[in-house]
Design a protein around this motif. Structure first.
Motif, PDB file in Angstrom:
ATOM      1  N   THR A  25       0.723  -1.339   0.052  1.00  0.00           N
ATOM      2  CA  THR A  25      -0.022  -0.043   0.151  1.00  0.00           C
ATOM      3  C   THR A  25       0.872   1.174   0.104  1.00  0.00           C
ATOM      4  OG1 THR A  25      -0.212  -0.250   2.541  1.00  0.00           O
ATOM      5  CG2 THR A  25      -1.941  -1.197   1.251  1.00  0.00           C
ATOM      6  N   ASP A  26       0.784   2.123  -0.869  1.00  0.00           N
ATOM      7  CA  ASP A  26       1.458   3.284  -1.122  1.00  0.00           C
ATOM      8  C   ASP A  26       1.238   4.455  -0.049  1.00  0.00           C
ATOM      9  OD1 ASP A  26      -0.800   4.425  -2.043  1.00  0.00           O
ATOM     10  OD2 ASP A  26      -0.102   5.397  -3.879  1.00  0.00           O
ATOM     11  N   TRP A  27       0.327   4.184   0.933  1.00  0.00           N
ATOM     12  CA  TRP A  27       0.199   5.198   1.945  1.00  0.00           C
ATOM     13  C   TRP A  27       0.813   4.630   3.304  1.00  0.00           C
ATOM     14  CZ3 TRP A  27      -3.781   2.473  -0.238  1.00  0.00           C
ATOM     15  CH2 TRP A  27      -4.308   1.273   0.310  1.00  0.00           C
ATOM     16  N   ALA A  28       1.254   3.565   3.330  1.00  0.00           N
ATOM     17  CA  ALA A  28       1.905   3.096   4.700  1.00  0.00           C
ATOM     18  C   ALA A  28       3.167   3.790   5.045  1.00  0.00           C
ATOM     19  CB  ALA A  28       2.079   1.251   4.505  1.00  0.00           C
ATOM     20  N   HIS A  29       3.732   4.385   4.049  1.00  0.00           N
ATOM     21  CA  HIS A  29       5.165   5.218   4.543  1.00  0.00           C
ATOM     22  C   HIS A  29       4.449   6.503   4.977  1.00  0.00           C
ATOM     23  CE1 HIS A  29       4.614   7.954   0.813  1.00  0.00           C
ATOM     24  NE2 HIS A  29       4.070   7.295   0.550  1.00  0.00           N
ATOM     25  N   TYR A  30       3.501   6.832   5.155  1.00  0.00           N
ATOM     26  CA  TYR A  30       3.041   8.021   5.928  1.00  0.00           C
ATOM     27  C   TYR A  30       2.888   8.093   7.369  1.00  0.00           C
ATOM     28  CZ  TYR A  30       2.148  10.118   1.386  1.00  0.00           C
ATOM     29  OH  TYR A  30       2.066  10.471  -0.122  1.00  0.00           O
ATOM     30  N   ARG A  31       2.702   6.573   7.718  1.00  0.00           N
ATOM     31  CA  ARG A  31       2.746   6.497   9.068  1.00  0.00           C
ATOM     32  C   ARG A  31       3.987   6.741  10.087  1.00  0.00           C
ATOM     33  NH1 ARG A  31       0.400   0.951   7.475  1.00  0.00           N
ATOM     34  NH2 ARG A  31      -2.114   1.362   7.066  1.00  0.00           N
ATOM     35  N   PRO A  32       3.893   7.016  11.343  1.00  0.00           N
ATOM     36  CA  PRO A  32       5.252   7.251  11.926  1.00  0.00           C
ATOM     37  C   PRO A  32       5.771   5.971  12.390  1.00  0.00           C
ATOM     38  CG  PRO A  32       3.117   7.476  13.443  1.00  0.00           C
ATOM     39  CD  PRO A  32       2.705   7.264  12.033  1.00  0.00           C
ATOM     40  N   GLU A  33       6.920   6.060  12.523  1.00  0.00           N
ATOM     41  CA  GLU A  33       7.867   4.777  13.137  1.00  0.00           C
ATOM     42  C   GLU A  33       7.074   4.467  14.396  1.00  0.00           C
ATOM     43  OE1 GLU A  33       9.980   3.549  11.157  1.00  0.00           O
ATOM     44  OE2 GLU A  33      11.128   4.710  10.009  1.00  0.00           O
ATOM     45  N   PRO A  34       7.054   3.127  14.601  1.00  0.00           N
ATOM     46  CA  PRO A  34       7.907   1.953  13.944  1.00  0.00           C
ATOM     47  C   PRO A  34       6.973   1.342  12.738  1.00  0.00           C
ATOM     48  CG  PRO A  34       7.171   0.929  15.917  1.00  0.00           C
ATOM     49  CD  PRO A  34       6.758   2.466  15.967  1.00  0.00           C
ATOM     50  N   ALA A  63      -5.467   5.805 -17.045  1.00  0.00           N
ATOM     51  CA  ALA A  63      -4.999   5.388 -15.986  1.00  0.00           C
ATOM     52  C   ALA A  63      -4.235   6.439 -15.438  1.00  0.00           C
ATOM     53  CB  ALA A  63      -4.121   4.159 -16.165  1.00  0.00           C
ATOM     54  N   ALA A  64      -4.147   6.377 -14.141  1.00  0.00           N
ATOM     55  CA  ALA A  64      -3.258   7.577 -13.442  1.00  0.00           C
ATOM     56  C   ALA A  64      -2.993   7.136 -11.921  1.00  0.00           C
ATOM     57  CB  ALA A  64      -4.013   8.891 -13.212  1.00  0.00           C
ATOM     58  N   ALA A  65      -1.909   7.598 -11.425  1.00  0.00           N
ATOM     59  CA  ALA A  65      -1.318   7.505  -9.884  1.00  0.00           C
ATOM     60  C   ALA A  65      -2.272   8.138  -9.125  1.00  0.00           C
ATOM     61  CB  ALA A  65      -0.168   8.031  -9.800  1.00  0.00           C
ATOM     62  N   TYR A  66      -2.510   7.430  -7.978  1.00  0.00           N
ATOM     63  CA  TYR A  66      -3.371   8.024  -7.010  1.00  0.00           C
ATOM     64  C   TYR A  66      -2.319   9.327  -6.270  1.00  0.00           C
ATOM     65  CZ  TYR A  66      -7.885   6.218  -6.347  1.00  0.00           C
ATOM     66  OH  TYR A  66      -9.140   5.536  -6.472  1.00  0.00           O
ATOM     67  N   ASP A  67      -1.421   8.783  -5.954  1.00  0.00           N
ATOM     68  CA  ASP A  67      -0.265   9.748  -5.227  1.00  0.00           C
ATOM     69  C   ASP A  67       0.561  10.106  -5.936  1.00  0.00           C
ATOM     70  OD1 ASP A  67       1.326  11.040  -3.367  1.00  0.00           O
ATOM     71  OD2 ASP A  67       0.918   9.289  -1.709  1.00  0.00           O
ATOM     72  N   PRO A  68       1.131  11.327  -6.187  1.00  0.00           N
ATOM     73  CA  PRO A  68       2.205  11.971  -6.890  1.00  0.00           C
ATOM     74  C   PRO A  68       3.528  11.362  -6.676  1.00  0.00           C
ATOM     75  CG  PRO A  68       0.578  13.658  -6.208  1.00  0.00           C
ATOM     76  CD  PRO A  68       0.252  12.486  -5.352  1.00  0.00           C
ATOM     77  N   GLU A  69       3.596  10.948  -5.335  1.00  0.00           N
ATOM     78  CA  GLU A  69       4.805  10.583  -4.859  1.00  0.00           C
ATOM     79  C   GLU A  69       5.135   8.883  -5.398  1.00  0.00           C
ATOM     80  OE1 GLU A  69       5.756  10.587  -0.776  1.00  0.00           O
ATOM     81  OE2 GLU A  69       5.631  12.869  -0.759  1.00  0.00           O
ATOM     82  N   ASP A  70       4.296   8.483  -6.066  1.00  0.00           N
ATOM     83  CA  ASP A  70       4.401   7.253  -6.538  1.00  0.00           C
ATOM     84  C   ASP A  70       5.173   7.576  -7.890  1.00  0.00           C
ATOM     85  OD1 ASP A  70       3.049   6.151  -4.695  1.00  0.00           O
ATOM     86  OD2 ASP A  70       1.177   6.094  -5.879  1.00  0.00           O
ATOM     87  N   LEU A  71       4.901   8.811  -8.458  1.00  0.00           N
ATOM     88  CA  LEU A  71       5.541   9.016  -9.674  1.00  0.00           C
ATOM     89  C   LEU A  71       7.125   9.450  -9.688  1.00  0.00           C
ATOM     90  CD1 LEU A  71       2.660  11.203 -11.238  1.00  0.00           C
ATOM     91  CD2 LEU A  71       3.152   8.682 -11.622  1.00  0.00           C
TER      92      LEU A  71
END
Length: 465
Positions: A25-34, A63-71
């Motif tokens: 999932t491309d949103w999991a990197h937005y969670r805080p550590e750990p 087709a498109a990316a949801y999150d610009p950070e994927d590009l």
């Protein structure tokens, strides 16, 4: 340091007759550590396929990316590139780009699939898109086609597979027998799909007023709903889908309740949806690595072959090493094709649970089904990224427009994104003057100012002012 360097250079060769896809999932990197999960947190060998969740179908059926950070403009070359780079360390790993998801709704899918020109536009765009970014296939997560979509869905999948050539085409589908009958032409799909991910989870949850297991293998005594994993997989097979292409869904998370009476704490006990936990921040929901740290008492339901845990007034039904092992043996004994996991970032990838094993659920799948490498080492350290920001699920749109919450929603303009006047976690997407009710990703709310989904502490939601 030497140990980490060896891990970076390790190449995992995966050989197994069973498929073991997993969703990233491309949103999991937005969670805080750990809880923060980066592509580099992946240990080579634990999956045979990585399905990248999610890309989207635009209003114009491109087709498109949801999150610009994927590009490529995203951190360290973007998340599309970083996930596909994992193939360097695991020869034979396949990556697929998944379109849709629960939050995407059904409206755009319906319009696209119902018209031959729209289907061709999306199919051509999607194939070009995955080729541009290095994916090996397309996964369709349309939740869910109904009776009006049944023929269109089958035609869409047939045309997609014909155009995809050597690229893989897969789908995530319901485990509900009634929805299977209504929305899926199973014999046709059997000819179009390389494998099928049956979402055998969310059978019970906080939307119900009594506790229940998230992903039981079998039904409890007296339950005639056939609401369980074994029945769902067998039903798809009976309808005509080949067993060797049917995959069991493993949820690396659980569903939770706050008990009305902590002394009445069995299955079927009265309760309300549990409060959000620290990292996943979603009511009635907990990642495996959160549930394992709750403490309390773990119980085993031998009828349903899954555990539940009671900690004070909290109750969670979930999967653990024992239940996953039982399910994988069931897969082998019954001739199914393997198992997929939702998601990589919900397993204990940091080894914080008892025993300190990394990826204990994935490790169990590998041990029983074979192939891959046991993920006992430390993942490759990810490169530095930008500070945590919540995922953008939509592009900026037209200015916000107020609506009377006592009246049915009407599109202020033919196309655009608009607040739900009754719920901060929802919004409307208007396409050609048709309003589609959408839900933000778990733990986020709709931001009226930015016209996107953000974490609550960064949103402007009218309901709080």
């Amino acid at each position: 340091m030497k140990f980490l360097i060896l891990l970076v250079c390790t190449v995992a060769v995966v050989t197994s007759d069973y498929l073991r896809p997993c969703y990233f999932t491309d949103w999991a990197h937005y969670r805080p550590e750990p809880a923060k999960f980066e592509p580099e947190s992946y240990v080579p060998g634990i999956c045979t396929h990585i399905l990248f969740a999610f890309a989207k179908v635009n209003w114009d059926f491109t087709a498109a990316a949801y999150d610009p950070e994927d590009l490529p403009s995203g951190p360290n070359g973007g998340y599309f590139a970083r996930v596909n780079k994992l193939k360097d360390k695991q020869p034979g790993l396949k990556t697929l780009l998944s379109f849709g998801g629960w939050s995407a709704g059904t409206g755009t899918f319906k319009q696209m699939a119902s018209d031959a020109g729209n289907r061709k536009k999306f199919i051509d765009s999607a194939i070009q898109f995955i080729g541009q970014y290095g994916f090996d296939g397309i996964d369709i997560d349309w939740e869910y086609p109904d009776a009006n979509d049944k023929s269109n869905y089958a035609t869409f999948m047939k045309e997609l597979k014909a155009a995809a050539g050597s690229k893989l085409v897969t789908a995530a589908v319901t485990a509900d027998p009634a929805k299977i009958d209504i929305g899926y032409d199973v014999p046709s799909l059997a000819q179009s799909l390389d494998f099928l991910n049956v979402m055998t989870y969310d059978f019970h949850g906080g939307w119900e007023q009594v506790t229940g297991e998230n992903s039981p293998l079998y039904s409890p005594p007296g339950d005639t709903t056939n609401w369980n994993t074994a029945y769902a997989l067998n039903y798809w097979a009976q309808k005509g889908f080949p067993k060797n292409k049917l995959l069991v869904g493993i949820a690396a998370y659980g569903r939770g309740w706050t008990l009305s009476d902590p002394n009445n704490n069995g299955i079927g006990a009265p309760g309300q949806s549990a409060p959000a936990l620290q990292y996943t921040q979603t009511e009635g929901f907990g990642a495996y690595y959160e549930i394992c740290k709750l403490g309390g008492t773990r119980y085993w339901d031998d009828n349903q072959k899954v555990p539940y845990i009671v900690s004070g007034n909290l109750w969670y039904g979930y999967d653990d090493v024992q239940s996953v092992g039982v399910k994988m043996q069931w897969v082998k004994d019954n001739g199914f094709g393997g198992a997929f996991v939702w998601t990589l970032d919900f397993d204990d990838f940091n080894g914080i649970c008892s025993g300190g094993d990394h990826y204990p659920l994935f490790n169990t799948i590998i041990k029983v089904l074979g192939g891959g490498s046991s993920p006992t080492g430390v993942p490759t350290q990810p490169p530095a990224t930008t500070p945590n920001q919540p995922p953008r699920t939509t592009p900026n749109g037209p200015p916000k427009t107020s609506q009377n919450p006592n009246q049915p929603f009407q599109c202020p303009t033919p196309n655009g994104f608009f607040s739900d006047p009754l719920d901060c976690t929802k919004f409307y997407e208007c396409a050609n003057n048709i309003a589609y009710h959408m839900t933000c990703p778990p733990g986020t709310e709709w931001d009226e100012k930015e016209l996107t989904c953000e974490y609550p502490n960064q949103t402007v939601c009218f309901q709080r002012y």
